[in-house]
Write a protein that holds these residues in place. Structure first.
Motif, PDB file in Angstrom:
ATOM      1  N   ILE A  97      17.248  74.108  17.653  1.00 18.98           N
ATOM      2  CA  ILE A  97      18.661  75.093  16.924  1.00 18.98           C
ATOM      3  C   ILE A  97      18.054  76.180  16.940  1.00 18.98           C
ATOM      4  O   ILE A  97      17.567  76.432  16.691  1.00 18.98           O
ATOM      5  N   TYR A  98      19.389  77.173  17.708  1.00 18.60           N
ATOM      6  CA  TYR A  98      18.846  78.219  17.871  1.00 18.60           C
ATOM      7  C   TYR A  98      20.528  78.968  18.326  1.00 18.60           C
ATOM      8  O   TYR A  98      21.242  78.550  19.163  1.00 18.60           O
ATOM      9  N   THR A 105      28.862  74.441  21.781  1.00 16.85           N
ATOM     10  CA  THR A 105      27.373  74.556  21.110  1.00 16.85           C
ATOM     11  C   THR A 105      26.925  73.472  22.754  1.00 16.85           C
ATOM     12  O   THR A 105      27.289  72.860  22.974  1.00 16.85           O
ATOM     13  N   VAL A 106      26.096  73.559  22.642  1.00 21.51           N
ATOM     14  CA  VAL A 106      25.697  73.284  23.908  1.00 21.51           C
ATOM     15  C   VAL A 106      24.187  72.865  24.406  1.00 21.51           C
ATOM     16  O   VAL A 106      23.031  73.122  23.909  1.00 21.51           O
ATOM     17  N   TRP A 167      25.869  86.110  26.068  1.00 22.91           N
ATOM     18  CA  TRP A 167      26.429  84.262  25.635  1.00 22.91           C
ATOM     19  C   TRP A 167      26.259  84.774  24.328  1.00 22.91           C
ATOM     20  O   TRP A 167      25.279  84.935  23.263  1.00 22.91           O
ATOM     21  N   LYS A 168      26.748  83.886  23.401  1.00 21.57           N
ATOM     22  CA  LYS A 168      27.350  83.492  22.087  1.00 21.57           C
ATOM     23  C   LYS A 168      27.940  81.973  21.844  1.00 21.57           C
ATOM     24  O   LYS A 168      28.096  81.140  22.481  1.00 21.57           O
ATOM     25  N   GLY A 169      27.016  81.391  20.613  1.00 19.91           N
ATOM     26  CA  GLY A 169      27.415  79.909  20.669  1.00 19.91           C
ATOM     27  C   GLY A 169      25.543  79.286  20.141  1.00 19.91           C
ATOM     28  O   GLY A 169      24.687  80.398  19.430  1.00 19.91           O
ATOM     29  N   THR A 170      25.742  78.301  20.190  1.00 17.23           N
ATOM     30  CA  THR A 170      24.607  77.576  19.734  1.00 17.23           C
ATOM     31  C   THR A 170      23.870  76.613  20.721  1.00 17.23           C
ATOM     32  O   THR A 170      24.505  75.864  21.329  1.00 17.23           O
ATOM     33  N   LEU A 171      22.131  76.956  20.848  1.00 17.20           N
ATOM     34  CA  LEU A 171      22.198  75.775  21.765  1.00 17.20           C
ATOM     35  C   LEU A 171      21.237  74.735  20.993  1.00 17.20           C
ATOM     36  O   LEU A 171      20.774  75.362  19.548  1.00 17.20           O
ATOM     37  N   MET A 172      21.225  73.439  21.483  1.00 11.35           N
ATOM     38  CA  MET A 172      20.571  72.395  20.614  1.00 11.35           C
ATOM     39  C   MET A 172      19.767  71.955  21.670  1.00 11.35           C
ATOM     40  O   MET A 172      20.145  71.056  22.932  1.00 11.35           O
ATOM     41  N   TRP A 197      23.511  67.112  12.662  1.00  9.83           N
ATOM     42  CA  TRP A 197      24.175  68.137  14.325  1.00  9.83           C
ATOM     43  C   TRP A 197      25.605  68.571  14.594  1.00  9.83           C
ATOM     44  O   TRP A 197      26.202  67.234  14.656  1.00  9.83           O
ATOM     45  N   ARG A 198      26.486  68.971  15.064  1.00  9.67           N
ATOM     46  CA  ARG A 198      27.222  69.652  15.097  1.00  9.67           C
ATOM     47  C   ARG A 198      27.140  68.552  16.744  1.00  9.67           C
ATOM     48  O   ARG A 198      26.544  69.024  17.329  1.00  9.67           O
ATOM     49  N   LYS A 199      28.262  68.051  17.498  1.00  9.57           N
ATOM     50  CA  LYS A 199      28.441  67.326  18.475  1.00  9.57           C
ATOM     51  C   LYS A 199      28.920  68.445  19.210  1.00  9.57           C
ATOM     52  O   LYS A 199      29.795  69.005  19.373  1.00  9.57           O
ATOM     53  N   PRO A 200      27.719  68.273  20.286  1.00  2.00           N
ATOM     54  CA  PRO A 200      27.924  69.453  21.547  1.00  2.00           C
ATOM     55  C   PRO A 200      29.214  69.514  21.842  1.00  2.00           C
ATOM     56  O   PRO A 200      29.608  68.470  22.005  1.00  2.00           O
ATOM     57  N   ASP A 201      29.424  70.434  22.365  1.00  2.00           N
ATOM     58  CA  ASP A 201      30.659  70.661  23.692  1.00  2.00           C
ATOM     59  C   ASP A 201      30.286  70.220  24.856  1.00  2.00           C
ATOM     60  O   ASP A 201      31.224  70.004  25.722  1.00  2.00           O
ATOM     61  N   PHE A 202      28.903  70.519  25.727  1.00  2.00           N
ATOM     62  CA  PHE A 202      29.066  70.556  26.829  1.00  2.00           C
ATOM     63  C   PHE A 202      27.021  70.093  26.944  1.00  2.00           C
ATOM     64  O   PHE A 202      26.784  69.885  25.764  1.00  2.00           O
TER      65      PHE A 202
END
Length: 452
Positions: A97-98, A105-106, A167-172, A197-202
Motif C-alpha cells: 500500500i502506498y 484506491t487503485v 496523482w492523488k489516492g492510494t496504490l494497492m 483494506w479498502r476495496k479498490p475503486d479500479f
C-alpha cells in the motif's frame, strides 16, 4: 479487411476475428505524452535492476502457494519504494500500500506462481528448479510469463512513486499466489483483502502474449472463459479380467462417460455459446488381467456466460450418475475441485484505457469490441472483478516481430504460453507492460481521481 491476432491469457491462445478502431480521445485533463515521457525516464533508469530481478525470478520459479522466496523478494522491492507491505495474505500473497493523499484506491495485480514443467529455452538464466507437485518432485518454470509480470509490476510501482506529484489516492499493489490453479485470488479475498483494506475503486492487470513486442490489446467485455475443475470417481467391483460378469467394470463406465458427456456440447448447449468439456486425465487399474474397483477422471469445463457454465456443471454430474446407474454401480463421487468466473473488462474503463494508450502508442494498440468472443483460457483475476472492482485486463506483446516472421516462413508453430520454449523478449515487453499499467493508473488518479 478481417484481421486476426493471437491473445494468450494464461493457458491458451484465443483467435480474435475482428478488431475495432480504438477510441481516440483521451481525458482532456490528462497530458498523455508528458506522462509517458516521465514514465519512460524512470523505466530507463530502473531497467538494469528490473532486468536482474526478472532473470532472478525466472531462474528461481515457485509453484502455487509455495512462492515464499518470490513473495519475500517482491515484498522487499516494494518496501524500498516506500510501500507498506503485508505478507502471507491468502497463504503466500502480498499486499503493498502506498498512500498519497485523498483520491481513489487503485489495485494493480501480478501473479507469483510458475508451472510444474521443464523449461527448454536454452536461455543462460533458464530454470532448473524443482519442487514438490502432487507428491512428486517436478521441474518448475515460468513458462506462462508471470516473471515478466512481476518485473513490470515493480517497474510500474517505481514509475508511479517517482511521479507522485501527478496523482492523488492510494496504490494497492497485490502479489497473488496460485493463479495457475485459479485459487489464489479467492484465497486472498477470503483472507480479508477487501475488508482489512479498502476495496479498490479500479483494478488493472496485464498478461504477456505471443504477439509482436509493443502490441497492447484491450478487450471490451468478456476477456477469458470461466473454468471449472471436476473430479469424478466411478466405483466398480473388482474381478479377474477373464470374469467380467463377476465384477462391475469402472473402465467401461469411464469410457462410456467420456463419449456420452460430449452430447451436452453437441445437443444441449446453444450452438452460438462457447462451451468446452475436456477429460484430461483417466486413471484406472494396474495390470492387464485385473478389473479395477475404481476409475478416476479429471475434467476441465470452460464457458463464457453463467447459463452455459451452469448447464455444463449440471450436465457432467447428471451424465456421470446415469452411467453408474446403467452399470448397476454405486453413485460416483463427484468433486467440484475449483472454479473461477470469466473475466469481464469494464466497458467504460476499457474505452478510456484504449483512448489513453492509443494516444501513447498509436497503432500498436488493438481494441477488441464487446461483440467479439472472449478467450478460451481462464484467469482468476475475475474474483476481484466479481467482488465489485471495475477493472481492465490487458494483453502485452512479448515477441520480436522478426522471430514471428521466421516461424511463419518456416511453417512452424510459434511457442505460446505454457510451451517449454516460451521466451518473451525481456526489455521491450517489461517496459511496455509497465508503461501500460502506469498510464492506466494515472488516468484514473490524476487530480485526485476527479475524472473517475
Amino acid at each position: 479487411m478481417m484481421h486476426k491476432l493471437l491473445l494468450t491469457l494464461t493457458t491458451a491462445l484465443i483467435a480474435v476475428p475482428a478488431l475495432a478502431q480504438a477510441p481516440t480521445t483521451a481525458p482532456p485533463d490528462f497530458d498523455v505524452a508528458a506522462a509517458k515521457a516521465r514514465i519512460d525516464t524512470t523505466l530507463d533508469q530502473q531497467y538494469p535492476h528490473l532486468d536482474a530481478l526478472y532473470k532472478d525470478i525466472h531462474a528461481h520459479p515457485e509453484l502455487g502457494f509455495q512462492e515464499t522466496r518470490t513473495a519475500a523478494l517482491l515484498a522487499g522491492e516494494m518496501r524500498k519504494l516506500g510501500f507498506t507491505v503485508t505478507e502471507k495474505v491468502g497463504q503466500t500473497g502480498i499486499v503493498a500500500i502506498y498512500k498519497n493523499g485523498d483520491g481513489p484506491t487503485v489495485l494493480v495485480r501480478t501473479e507469483l506462481d510458475a508451472l510444474p514443467m521443464e523449461e527448454k529455452t536454452g536461455l543462460p538464466y533458464a530454470s532448473r528448479a524443482r519442487q514438490q507437485w502432487n507428491g512428486e518432485q517436478s521441474f518448475v518454470a515460468h513458462s506462462c510469463g508471470h516473471d515478466s509480470h512481476m518485473a513490470w509490476w515493480v517497474g510500474t510501482a517505481a514509475a508511479l512513486v517517482a511521479m507522485k506529484d501527478q496523482w492523488k489516492g492510494t496504490l494497492m499493489f497485490i502479489g497473488q499466489p496460485s493463479e495457475e490453479a485459479v485459487s489464489g485470488a479467492e484465497a486472498m479475498v477470503a483472507d480479508g483483502l477487501f475488508t482489512r483494506w479498502r476495496k479498490p475503486d479500479f483494478g488493472f492487470a496485464a498478461h504477456v502474449a505471443p504477439m509482436p513486442v509493443g502490441t497492447v490489446m484491450v478487450k471490451d467485455g468478456v476477456v477469458s472463459s470461466a473454468s471449472d475443475a471436476i473430479h469424478i470417481t466411478f466405483h466398480g467391483v473388482g474381478a479377474h479380467g477373464s470374469m467380467p460378469d463377476k465384477g462391475i467394470d469402472p473402465v467401461m463406465m469411464g469410457s462410456r462417460f467420456v463419449t456420452d458427456v460430449q452430447s451436452i456440447i453437441s445437443r444441449e448447449k446453444d450452438p452460438k455459446a462457447f462451451g468446452v468439456i475436456t477429460v484430461g486425465s483417466f486413471v484406472a487399474g494396474t495390470v492387464n488381467n485385473i478389473i479395477p474397483d475404481h476409475a478416476d477422471l479429471k475434467l476441465t469445463l470452460r464457458s463464457h456466460d453463467d447459463a452455459t457454465r451452469k448447464l455444463l456443471i449440471e450436465g457432467v454430474g447428471r451424465t456421470a450418475r446415469a452411467v453408474a446407474e446403467m452399470s448397476h454401480a454405486p453413485a460416483p463421487t463427484i468433486e467440484h475441485a475449483n472454479g473461477t468466473n470469466a473475466v469481464h473488462n469494464d466497458s467504460a474503463l476499457s474505452a478510456r484505457s484504449a483512448a489513453v494508450l492509443t494516444e501513447a502508442f498509436g497503432k500498436d494498440v488493438q481494441f477488441v469490441p464487446k461483440s467479439e468472443a472472449g478467450g478460451n483460457a481462464s484467469e482468476d483475476f475475475s474474483v476481484f472483478i466479481d467482488a465489485g472492482v471495475p477493472s481492465v485486463f490487458f494483453a502485452i506483446g512479448g515477441y520480436d516481430p522478426a522471430m514471428i516472421a521466421q516461424y511463419q516462413a518456416e511453417g512452424k508453430q510459434l511457442p505460446v504460453n505454457h510451451s517449454p520454449y516460451f521466451a518473451p523478449v525481456p526489455e521491450p515487453a517489461i517496459k511496455r507492460g509497465a508503461e501500460t499499467l502506469a498510464l492506466s493508473v494515472l488516468m484514473v488518479m490524476a487530480d485526485g481521481g476527479q475524472g473517475k
